[in-house]
Scaffold this active site. Structure first.
Site, PDB file in Angstrom:
ATOM      1  N   ASP A  13     -24.981  22.752   5.741  1.00 21.48           N
ATOM      2  CA  ASP A  13     -23.891  23.721   5.891  1.00 21.48           C
ATOM      3  C   ASP A  13     -22.797  22.994   6.659  1.00 21.48           C
ATOM      4  O   ASP A  13     -22.984  22.644   7.817  1.00 21.48           O
ATOM      5  CB  ASP A  13     -24.422  24.940   6.670  1.00 21.48           C
ATOM      6  CG  ASP A  13     -23.328  25.943   7.011  1.00 21.48           C
ATOM      7  OD1 ASP A  13     -22.131  25.620   6.838  1.00 21.48           O
ATOM      8  OD2 ASP A  13     -23.677  27.047   7.458  1.00 21.48           O
ATOM      9  N   ASP A  54     -23.539  29.484   2.121  1.00 17.79           N
ATOM     10  CA  ASP A  54     -22.672  28.492   2.772  1.00 17.79           C
ATOM     11  C   ASP A  54     -23.324  27.108   2.820  1.00 17.79           C
ATOM     12  O   ASP A  54     -22.887  26.243   3.584  1.00 17.79           O
ATOM     13  CB  ASP A  54     -22.300  28.964   4.191  1.00 17.79           C
ATOM     14  CG  ASP A  54     -23.514  29.215   5.069  1.00 17.79           C
ATOM     15  OD1 ASP A  54     -24.647  28.950   4.625  1.00 17.79           O
ATOM     16  OD2 ASP A  54     -23.323  29.675   6.219  1.00 17.79           O
ATOM     17  N   GLN A  96     -21.037  22.118  10.820  1.00 20.77           N
ATOM     18  CA  GLN A  96     -22.024  22.689  11.756  1.00 20.77           C
ATOM     19  C   GLN A  96     -23.418  22.064  11.686  1.00 20.77           C
ATOM     20  O   GLN A  96     -24.114  21.985  12.682  1.00 20.77           O
ATOM     21  CB  GLN A  96     -22.107  24.215  11.618  1.00 20.77           C
ATOM     22  CG  GLN A  96     -22.872  24.741  10.405  1.00 20.77           C
ATOM     23  CD  GLN A  96     -23.247  26.225  10.547  1.00 20.77           C
ATOM     24  OE1 GLN A  96     -22.435  27.046  10.952  1.00 20.77           O
ATOM     25  NE2 GLN A  96     -24.488  26.559  10.217  1.00 20.77           N
ATOM     26  N   LYS A 134     -29.802  31.711   4.577  1.00 20.04           N
ATOM     27  CA  LYS A 134     -30.105  32.707   5.612  1.00 20.04           C
ATOM     28  C   LYS A 134     -31.604  32.885   5.819  1.00 20.04           C
ATOM     29  O   LYS A 134     -32.101  33.984   6.047  1.00 20.04           O
ATOM     30  CB  LYS A 134     -29.455  34.065   5.278  1.00 20.04           C
ATOM     31  CG  LYS A 134     -27.947  34.008   5.101  1.00 20.04           C
ATOM     32  CD  LYS A 134     -27.216  33.618   6.379  1.00 20.04           C
ATOM     33  CE  LYS A 134     -25.714  33.553   6.167  1.00 20.04           C
ATOM     34  NZ  LYS A 134     -25.246  32.255   5.625  1.00 20.04           N
ATOM     35  N   TYR A 229     -30.208  27.451  19.119  1.00 19.76           N
ATOM     36  CA  TYR A 229     -29.883  28.028  17.822  1.00 19.76           C
ATOM     37  C   TYR A 229     -28.546  27.494  17.325  1.00 19.76           C
ATOM     38  O   TYR A 229     -27.534  27.612  18.001  1.00 19.76           O
ATOM     39  CB  TYR A 229     -29.830  29.566  17.893  1.00 19.76           C
ATOM     40  CG  TYR A 229     -29.490  30.147  16.549  1.00 19.76           C
ATOM     41  CD1 TYR A 229     -30.447  30.144  15.541  1.00 19.76           C
ATOM     42  CD2 TYR A 229     -28.217  30.621  16.262  1.00 19.76           C
ATOM     43  CE1 TYR A 229     -30.146  30.620  14.273  1.00 19.76           C
ATOM     44  CE2 TYR A 229     -27.901  31.101  15.002  1.00 19.76           C
ATOM     45  CZ  TYR A 229     -28.866  31.103  14.021  1.00 19.76           C
ATOM     46  OH  TYR A 229     -28.565  31.552  12.763  1.00 19.76           O
ATOM     47  N   LYS A 232     -29.400  28.876  10.662  1.00 23.93           N
ATOM     48  CA  LYS A 232     -30.730  28.788  10.049  1.00 23.93           C
ATOM     49  C   LYS A 232     -30.812  27.551   9.164  1.00 23.93           C
ATOM     50  O   LYS A 232     -29.813  26.970   8.770  1.00 23.93           O
ATOM     51  CB  LYS A 232     -31.022  30.051   9.244  1.00 23.93           C
ATOM     52  CG  LYS A 232     -31.817  31.069  10.050  1.00 23.93           C
ATOM     53  CD  LYS A 232     -33.232  30.559  10.374  1.00 23.93           C
ATOM     54  CE  LYS A 232     -33.988  31.557  11.224  1.00 23.93           C
ATOM     55  NZ  LYS A 232     -34.797  30.985  12.294  1.00 23.93           N
ATOM     56  N   ASP A 233     -32.033  27.178   8.829  1.00 30.24           N
ATOM     57  CA  ASP A 233     -32.268  25.900   8.142  1.00 30.24           C
ATOM     58  C   ASP A 233     -31.944  25.958   6.656  1.00 30.24           C
ATOM     59  O   ASP A 233     -31.587  24.960   6.059  1.00 30.24           O
ATOM     60  CB  ASP A 233     -33.732  25.514   8.337  1.00 30.24           C
ATOM     61  CG  ASP A 233     -34.164  25.812   9.755  1.00 30.24           C
ATOM     62  OD1 ASP A 233     -33.567  25.225  10.662  1.00 30.24           O
ATOM     63  OD2 ASP A 233     -35.055  26.661   9.947  1.00 30.24           O
ATOM     64  N   ASP A 234     -32.113  27.148   6.058  1.00 31.80           N
ATOM     65  CA  ASP A 234     -31.708  27.356   4.671  1.00 31.80           C
ATOM     66  C   ASP A 234     -32.310  26.287   3.749  1.00 31.80           C
ATOM     67  O   ASP A 234     -31.629  25.351   3.318  1.00 31.80           O
ATOM     68  CB  ASP A 234     -30.173  27.412   4.574  1.00 31.80           C
ATOM     69  CG  ASP A 234     -29.614  28.474   5.515  1.00 31.80           C
ATOM     70  OD1 ASP A 234     -30.348  29.423   5.828  1.00 31.80           O
ATOM     71  OD2 ASP A 234     -28.467  28.346   5.951  1.00 31.80           O
ATOM     72  N   GLN A 242     -44.834  22.620 -16.060  1.00 33.21           N
ATOM     73  CA  GLN A 242     -45.395  22.506 -17.422  1.00 33.21           C
ATOM     74  C   GLN A 242     -46.395  21.356 -17.579  1.00 33.21           C
ATOM     75  O   GLN A 242     -46.465  20.464 -16.741  1.00 33.21           O
ATOM     76  CB  GLN A 242     -44.280  22.350 -18.471  1.00 33.21           C
ATOM     77  CG  GLN A 242     -43.199  23.407 -18.432  1.00 33.21           C
ATOM     78  CD  GLN A 242     -43.611  24.785 -18.925  1.00 33.21           C
ATOM     79  OE1 GLN A 242     -43.029  25.775 -18.547  1.00 33.21           O
ATOM     80  NE2 GLN A 242     -44.630  24.865 -19.765  1.00 33.21           N
ATOM     81  N   ARG A 266     -27.665  36.148  12.266  1.00 33.90           N
ATOM     82  CA  ARG A 266     -27.876  35.312  13.447  1.00 33.90           C
ATOM     83  C   ARG A 266     -29.241  34.640  13.444  1.00 33.90           C
ATOM     84  O   ARG A 266     -29.754  34.252  14.495  1.00 33.90           O
ATOM     85  CB  ARG A 266     -27.661  36.129  14.737  1.00 33.90           C
ATOM     86  CG  ARG A 266     -26.232  36.640  14.806  1.00 33.90           C
ATOM     87  CD  ARG A 266     -25.954  37.569  15.954  1.00 33.90           C
ATOM     88  NE  ARG A 266     -24.606  38.136  15.776  1.00 33.90           N
ATOM     89  CZ  ARG A 266     -23.483  37.525  16.148  1.00 33.90           C
ATOM     90  NH1 ARG A 266     -23.535  36.368  16.760  1.00 33.90           N
ATOM     91  NH2 ARG A 266     -22.305  38.076  15.921  1.00 33.90           N
ATOM     92  N   ASP A 287     -24.575  39.598   6.946  1.00 31.62           N
ATOM     93  CA  ASP A 287     -24.771  38.156   6.651  1.00 31.62           C
ATOM     94  C   ASP A 287     -26.026  37.918   5.803  1.00 31.62           C
ATOM     95  O   ASP A 287     -26.746  36.929   6.002  1.00 31.62           O
ATOM     96  CB  ASP A 287     -24.856  37.321   7.937  1.00 31.62           C
ATOM     97  CG  ASP A 287     -23.515  37.169   8.640  1.00 31.62           C
ATOM     98  OD1 ASP A 287     -22.505  37.703   8.148  1.00 31.62           O
ATOM     99  OD2 ASP A 287     -23.488  36.519   9.707  1.00 31.62           O
TER     100      ASP A 287
HETATM  101  C1  F6R Z   1     -27.163  33.099   9.960  1.00 33.74           C
HETATM  102  C2  F6R Z   1     -25.753  32.832  10.225  1.00 33.74           C
HETATM  103  C3  F6R Z   1     -24.889  33.951  10.642  1.00 33.74           C
HETATM  104  C4  F6R Z   1     -24.326  33.742  12.050  1.00 33.74           C
HETATM  105  C5  F6R Z   1     -23.461  34.922  12.495  1.00 33.74           C
HETATM  106  C6  F6R Z   1     -22.836  34.702  13.864  1.00 33.74           C
HETATM  107  O1  F6R Z   1     -27.824  31.934   9.598  1.00 33.74           O
HETATM  108  O2  F6R Z   1     -25.305  31.714  10.132  1.00 33.74           O
HETATM  109  O3  F6R Z   1     -25.551  35.176  10.540  1.00 33.74           O
HETATM  110  O4  F6R Z   1     -25.375  33.556  12.959  1.00 33.74           O
HETATM  111  O5  F6R Z   1     -22.427  35.150  11.576  1.00 33.74           O
HETATM  112  O6  F6R Z   1     -22.131  33.512  13.836  1.00 33.74           O
HETATM  113  P1  F6R Z   1     -21.277  33.002  15.071  1.00 33.74           P
HETATM  114  O7  F6R Z   1     -22.179  33.019  16.262  1.00 33.74           O
HETATM  115  O8  F6R Z   1     -20.886  31.596  14.686  1.00 33.74           O
HETATM  116  O9  F6R Z   1     -20.111  33.902  15.210  1.00 33.74           O
HETATM  117 MG    MG Z   2     -23.106  28.709   8.165  1.00 32.63          MG
HETATM  118 MG    MG Z   3     -26.551  28.809   5.303  1.00 26.19          MG
END
Ligand code: F6R
Ligand code: MG
Ligand code: MG
Length: 365
Positions: A13, A54, A96, A134, A229, A232-234, A242, A266, A287
């Site tokens: 991401d 993302d 990020q 997510k 944090y 997330k690792d996604d 086959q 988050r 999200d």
């Molecule tokens: C989940 C994710 C989002 C953010 C949320 C807050 O993986 O990336 O849910 O955690 O939008 O983001 P910030 O703290 O950057 O405003």
């Molecule tokens: Mg992101």
């Molecule tokens: Mg992501």
């Protein structure tokens, strides 16, 4: 072609459009340009740049093997180029997932997620690249178990003599930094005891009993790399299909059940994993909820013929509807468990700071 080819999927991401729900087309464009140059130089055979939410997904074939410094550096530089565009456009969270200051040999441990496998191309080589947003790599445990060990999901385990012996699961303990191989069906119950704990034990690879690679997943956890944090690792997952391996339909079948994974808002909530077509991988509600897409390819002498959008099928409408129902139900819990994750899972979020601030106000009851 008898020489082994390598399928590398590397993701990161590097900036969200808008917030954390998608990627700006200009970022995708610059990544495609970078990989096209590498293809023209003969570094990679073929490539596709995709996205899930993302997360930018670099799908590449080459002959340099897994963990190739050249390929990892190419991925890193491609993410850097996309980050530059993200910065210009002031995309959210530009760069990020690039946690290191400079590339140092292998992108593992530097932020990006990696799934790679080497194999000799079969007469026909169908593969599926699953990409999620997510959520975290433990999200693959349940579907991988169903695909490779559950005869109620995979008819081939019963019917196809080539699959009847079962598979070998490589499970990683991401907190203990160790791994174990477990055989199915013999050690199925032992395997389940571990992989049911999705936050700690993650399936990284699956082999046939003859040692042929069948599946590979990313198991990088960003919070363990960063110590806090940072999103997330996604995760990503490659499944070969086959002819003695699970059929394409058997590999997709577990996703007809939108199982509960950790992630969503988050990275701190449980929610259903919704299988969607490529164009619907835009997690916006709270999200989320967490998304998964499935890109099917036929590999022909290293060329990636595809992708086919495998969840673009009304047969997955019910899973999407069910995911919305489960999402509604969970959302009503607001900040309460089990919608919000338990404290163990929040150890890399703001919880430790809050606890520190309030620690002195706790008194014996
Ligand atoms: C989940 C994710 C989002 C953010 C949320 C807050 O993986 O990336 O849910 O955690 O939008 O983001 P910030 O703290 O950057 O405003
Ligand atoms: Mg992101
Ligand atoms: Mg992501």
């Amino acid at each position: 072609m008898s020489e082994k080819i390598t399928l590398s999927v590397i993701k990161a991401d590097v900036g969200g459009f808008v917030g954390h729900c998608a990627i700006h087309p200009d970022m995708m464009e610059v990544a495609r340009k970078r990989l096209k140059e590498a293809q023209d130089r003969g570094v990679i055979i073929d490539f596709h740049v995709m996205r899930c939410g993302d997360d930018m997904e670099l799908i590449m074939t080459h002959k340099k093997g897994a963990d190739s410094e050249e390929i990892h550096k190419l991925a890193w530089n491609t993410f850097l180029a996309a980050t530059e565009v993200a910065k210009e456009l002031k995309m959210y969270g530009a760069g990020q997932d690039l946690l290191a200051d400079a590339f140092s040999g292998n992108v593992k441990g530097m932020g990006p997620g990696v799934a790679e496998m080497e194999f000799v191309e079969r007469k026909s080589e169908p593969v599926i690249v699953f990409m999620a947003d997510k959520t975290s790599p433990g999200a693959w445990n349940l579907p991988l178990f169903k695909i490779f060990a559950d005869p109620f999901n995979t008819a081939g385990l019963v019917i196809d003599p080539a699959m009847h012996d079962g598979f070998i699961f490589e499970v990683v303990d991401v907190y203990g930094h160790r791994k174990i191989n477990l055989n199915t069906p013999e050690e199925m119950y032992d395997l389940l005891m571990f992989i049911g704990t999705m936050r700690q034990y993650m399936i990284r690879r699956i082999y046939t009993k003859k040692g042929e690679i069948a599946a590979a997943a990313s198991t990088q956890k960003l919070s363990l790399i960063a110590g806090k944090y940072v999103g997330k690792d996604d995760p990503i997952l490659i499944v070969r299909c086959q002819a003695g391996l699970p059929a394409v339909g058997e590999a997709l079948e577990p996703f007809s059940f939108p199982h509960i994974v950790e992630g969503w808002m988050r990275g701190s909530h449980h929610g259903p994993l919704m299988p969607v077509p490529f164009e619907k991988a835009n997690p916006t509600r709270f999200d989320g909820p967490p998304r998964v897409i499935a890109a099917g390819f036929q590999i022909a002498n290293g060329r990636l013929i595809g992708p086919r959008d495998l969840f673009d099928d009304p047969a997955f409408d019910y899973a999407r509807q069910k995911a919305n129902e489960i999402g509604n139900y969970l959302r009503v819990h607001g900040p309460f468990e089990p919608h919000r994750l338990g404290l163990d899972d929040l150890e890399y979020t703001t919880m430790p700071q809050l606890m520190k601030r309030l620690e002195s106000r706790f008194e014996p009851e």
